[in-house]
Design an enzyme around this catalytic site. Structure first.
Site, mmCIF file in Angstrom:
data_model
loop_
_atom_site.group_PDB
_atom_site.id
_atom_site.type_symbol
_atom_site.label_atom_id
_atom_site.label_comp_id
_atom_site.label_asym_id
_atom_site.label_seq_id
_atom_site.Cartn_x
_atom_site.Cartn_y
_atom_site.Cartn_z
ATOM 1 N N ASP A 1 -6.289 17.128 -6.085
ATOM 2 C CA ASP A 1 -5.260 17.044 -5.047
ATOM 3 C C ASP A 1 -4.304 15.875 -5.257
ATOM 4 O O ASP A 1 -3.495 15.566 -4.378
ATOM 5 C CB ASP A 1 -5.897 16.971 -3.661
ATOM 6 C CG ASP A 1 -6.768 15.744 -3.477
ATOM 7 O OD1 ASP A 1 -7.314 15.248 -4.474
ATOM 8 O OD2 ASP A 1 -6.897 15.257 -2.341
ATOM 9 N N ASP B 1 -4.674 12.544 -5.589
ATOM 10 C CA ASP B 1 -4.758 11.202 -4.987
ATOM 11 C C ASP B 1 -5.501 10.200 -5.875
ATOM 12 O O ASP B 1 -5.421 9.003 -5.646
ATOM 13 C CB ASP B 1 -5.341 11.246 -3.565
ATOM 14 C CG ASP B 1 -6.702 11.899 -3.490
ATOM 15 O OD1 ASP B 1 -7.244 12.274 -4.549
ATOM 16 O OD2 ASP B 1 -7.224 12.041 -2.361
ATOM 17 N N ARG B 2 -6.214 10.679 -6.883
ATOM 18 C CA ARG B 2 -6.941 9.743 -7.755
ATOM 19 C C ARG B 2 -6.183 9.504 -9.057
ATOM 20 O O ARG B 2 -5.323 10.299 -9.431
ATOM 21 C CB ARG B 2 -8.326 10.298 -8.096
ATOM 22 C CG ARG B 2 -9.180 10.497 -6.869
ATOM 23 C CD ARG B 2 -10.578 10.902 -7.257
ATOM 24 N NE ARG B 2 -11.421 10.976 -6.072
ATOM 25 C CZ ARG B 2 -12.731 10.818 -6.057
ATOM 26 N NH1 ARG B 2 -13.367 10.587 -7.189
ATOM 27 N NH2 ARG B 2 -13.412 10.904 -4.950
ATOM 28 N N ASP C 1 -6.393 13.903 -10.193
ATOM 29 C CA ASP C 1 -7.446 14.860 -9.842
ATOM 30 C C ASP C 1 -6.880 16.105 -9.145
ATOM 31 O O ASP C 1 -5.671 16.299 -9.091
ATOM 32 C CB ASP C 1 -8.498 14.182 -8.961
ATOM 33 C CG ASP C 1 -7.956 13.867 -7.577
ATOM 34 O OD1 ASP C 1 -6.735 13.638 -7.480
ATOM 35 O OD2 ASP C 1 -8.733 13.863 -6.608
ATOM 36 N N LYS D 1 -4.547 7.606 -0.799
ATOM 37 C CA LYS D 1 -4.450 7.079 -2.149
ATOM 38 C C LYS D 1 -3.501 7.988 -2.933
ATOM 39 O O LYS D 1 -3.290 9.134 -2.546
ATOM 40 C CB LYS D 1 -5.814 6.970 -2.800
ATOM 41 C CG LYS D 1 -6.684 8.214 -2.760
ATOM 42 C CD LYS D 1 -8.071 7.847 -3.231
ATOM 43 C CE LYS D 1 -8.990 9.063 -3.307
ATOM 44 N NZ LYS D 1 -9.667 9.335 -2.028
ATOM 45 N N SER E 1 -10.626 18.078 -3.340
ATOM 46 C CA SER E 1 -10.348 16.948 -4.219
ATOM 47 C C SER E 1 -10.723 17.210 -5.669
ATOM 48 O O SER E 1 -10.246 18.146 -6.275
ATOM 49 C CB SER E 1 -11.049 15.709 -3.675
ATOM 50 O OG SER E 1 -10.641 14.578 -4.373
ATOM 51 N N HIS E 2 -11.645 16.392 -6.183
ATOM 52 C CA HIS E 2 -12.015 16.464 -7.590
ATOM 53 C C HIS E 2 -13.138 17.476 -7.834
ATOM 54 O O HIS E 2 -13.587 17.633 -8.960
ATOM 55 C CB HIS E 2 -12.491 15.079 -8.030
ATOM 56 C CG HIS E 2 -13.539 14.545 -7.104
ATOM 57 N ND1 HIS E 2 -13.259 14.159 -5.818
ATOM 58 C CD2 HIS E 2 -14.864 14.386 -7.252
ATOM 59 C CE1 HIS E 2 -14.367 13.776 -5.218
ATOM 60 N NE2 HIS E 2 -15.363 13.905 -6.059
#
Ligand code: G16
Length: 542
Positions: free
Chosen positions: A278, A280-281, A276, A375, A112-113
């Site tokens: 991947d 999703d944010r 981010d 998300k 992710s982030h």
């Protein structure tokens, strides 16, 4: 030729908030990836001949792990594997492809982030057939299996060419390299009024989208620049890099400071956004108007009907417990149910599958809807653009009007990152033990009404999740929440969430940190943060 390879289990493959996340060097240990992937396959049932979706955010080690997963999927009996070109799939795009192709599930490779590169982090998570993160009972079973596993299945085969759209075969399994950007664009086009957004850009509306050298670059370029006609150069850092250019691909005010500073200029773009690692944010900032993720969720819920995909209204909305109650007020006004879940997107999946909620979101910069089961950063940005195109107002005007109607939830999150894990655990234990004594206590102007450890009963599958965060609730509606992050890879991260509600418009212009000043001080004293963590101040404030 399928071979069974002996291995010894690792004991540390415990699921965090979002799958298994560790340093790259941990994943590079001999058979570490293989034992985890086999543990996933061992607890799944009925996938013979079925489809598996595989892809990641392009971080360092992504390609190597994809080759391992593909060969193991063939050896374990999957019938087909779909892989994003270049090994890339944003997390929401992976969710969409699982759903669209009725795949058995998917393996998403991302931390992710978190930072990438050889010294950075890597992650593996399994998404189920609904396109969403595996529920807790499945991740617990995978962890249990990983502790005793002693062999894995693989097949001797050449590496797959990940960079060309093509179909090939490994053993009896079909391997397809797919263009996920085209599919994702079509889905977005079915939800949003692209004509109106296009007209907005043609009218001179200026936007900058920082893809943070992560996975959304290609999606953003095609949708924003090629299809919607935003000016070339709207997408910044649009080429995915294995180390994200040395940055944290985390769209918060620390790591996305460049775009924040740009938005704060009087001559800055009308609209700034970021996503981010991947995809999703999301981060949303209008000219001179930062929008907190909690406010963004509330605003999107209040205005979603302006986009074609949501014109019929929302069935319900959901937020994670630490997310501010701004969206609760919108749900109340719309007369739709509001669900409060523990942190982690997996808890929204059941609610969406059962048709109970349409929109959901979290304070950690995640917003999404039932179009997928993750998300979705670009989705949130496009919904904002649709709203801006219809309302023909600035972000600042829309935010101010929202507060005037619903009141303002001042909100901040203070992170104490990479503190000593024992100290953080002791802090939580001490505070948890103290909860019964806090009820009814008066601390200066603040009166504690209730204090508890959040527990969730899933209304769909009946499961219970305990100990999901310590809540201190004040009589005036203010709130303090404490929990330990489940996504860090070193030490512990203490998150403190602060919230104060102000109905009175004359207070809405206050600066957040000063509006929360007394709560901030209290948050430190109440939990004895300095004593337990040796930190006088948080490392990140968002
Ligand atoms: C993951 C989950 C999110 C959750 C976040 C919390 O995000 O998918 O639903 O809000 O973790 O992180 P923490 O436990 O550190 O507070 P992501 O984007 O890292 O997959």
């Amino acid at each position: 030729m399928v071979s069974l390879v002996s291995t010894t289990p690792y004991q540390d493959q415990a699921p965090g908030t979002s799958g298994l996340r560790k340093r790259v060097s941990v994943f590079q240990q001999r058979h570490y990836v293989e034992t985890f992937i086999q543990s996933i396959f061992d607890v799944l049932d009925g996938f013979a001949g079925e489809t598996l979706v595989v892809g990641g955010d392009g971080r360092y080690f992504n390609r190597e792990v994809i080759q391992i997963v593909v060969k193991m999927a063939a050896a374990n009996g999957f019938g087909r594997v779909l892989i994003g070109r270049g090994g890339l799939l944003s997390t929401p795009a992976a969710s969409q492809i699982i759903r669209k192709t009725k795949a058995f599930g998917g393996i998403i490779l991302s931390a992710s982030h978190n930072p990438g590169g050889p010294e950075g982090d890597f992650g593996i998570k399994y998404n189920a057939g609904n396109g969403g993160p595996a529920p807790e009972k499945l991740t617990d079973a995978i962890f249990a299996r990983s502790k005793i596993i002693n062999q894995f299945r693989t097949i001797a085969a050449d590496d797959i060419d990940l960079d060309h759209l093509a179909v090939s075969q490994i053993g009896g399994m079909r391997v397809e390299i797919i263009d996920s950007v085209a599919d994702y664009q079509k889905l977005m086009q079915s939800l949003f009024d692209f004509d109106r957004i296009g007209a907005l850009f043609r009218s001179g509306f200026a936007m900058k989208f920082d893809a943070m050298s992560a996975v959304t670059g290609p999606y953003g370029k095609v949708i924003l620049e090629d299809v919607l006609g935003a000016k070339a150069g709207t997408v910044l850092n649009g080429v995915p890099l294995a180390d994200f250019g040395g940055h944290h691909p985390d769209p918060n005010l620390v790591h996305a400071k460049f775009i924040y500073d740009l938005a704060m200029r009087a001559d800055g773009p009308d609209f700034c956004a970021a996503s981010d690692g991947d995809g999703d944010r999301n981060l949303i900032i209008g000219r001179k108007q930062f929008v907190t993720p909690s406010d963004s969720l509330a605003l999107l819920a209040a205005n979603a009907h302006l986009a074609p995909g949501y014109a019929k209204g929302l069935a319900g909305v959901a937020r994670s417990m630490p997310t501010s109650a701004a969206v609760d007020r919108v749900a109340h006004k719309l007369g739709i149910p509001l669900y409060e879940t523990p942190t982690g997107w997996k808890f929204f999946g059941n609610l969406m599958d059962a048709g109970l909620v349409t929109l959901c979101g979290e304070e950690s910069a995640g917003t999404g809807s039932n179009h997928v089961r993750e998300k979705d950063g670009l989705w949130a940005i496009l919904l904002w653009l649709n709203i801006l195109a219809v309302r023909q107002q600035s972000v600042a005007e829309i935010v101010r009007e929202h507060w005037a109607v619903y009141g303002r939830n001042f909100y901040a999150r203070h992170d104490y990152e990479e503190v000593n894990a024992d100290g953080a655990a002791a802090l939580i234990k001490a505070l948890r033990d103290d909860l019964p004594n806090l009820k009814g206590k008066k601390l200066g102007a603040l009166h504690i009404q209730d204090a508890d450890d959040f527990a969730y009963h899933d209304p769909v599958d009946g499961s219970n999740s305990e100990r999901q965060g310590l809540r201190i609730l004040f009589e005036d509606g203010s709130r303090l929440v404490y929990r330990l992050s489940g996504t860090g890879t070193s030490g512990a991260t203490l998150r403190v969430y602060l919230e104060r509600f102000a109905q009175d418009v004359s207070q809405h212009g206050l600066e957040t940190q000063s509006a929360l000043a007394d709560l901030i001080q209290l948050s430190r004293d109440l939990a004895r943060i300095e004593y337990f963590t040796q930190r006088q101040a948080p490392s990140v404030i968002t």
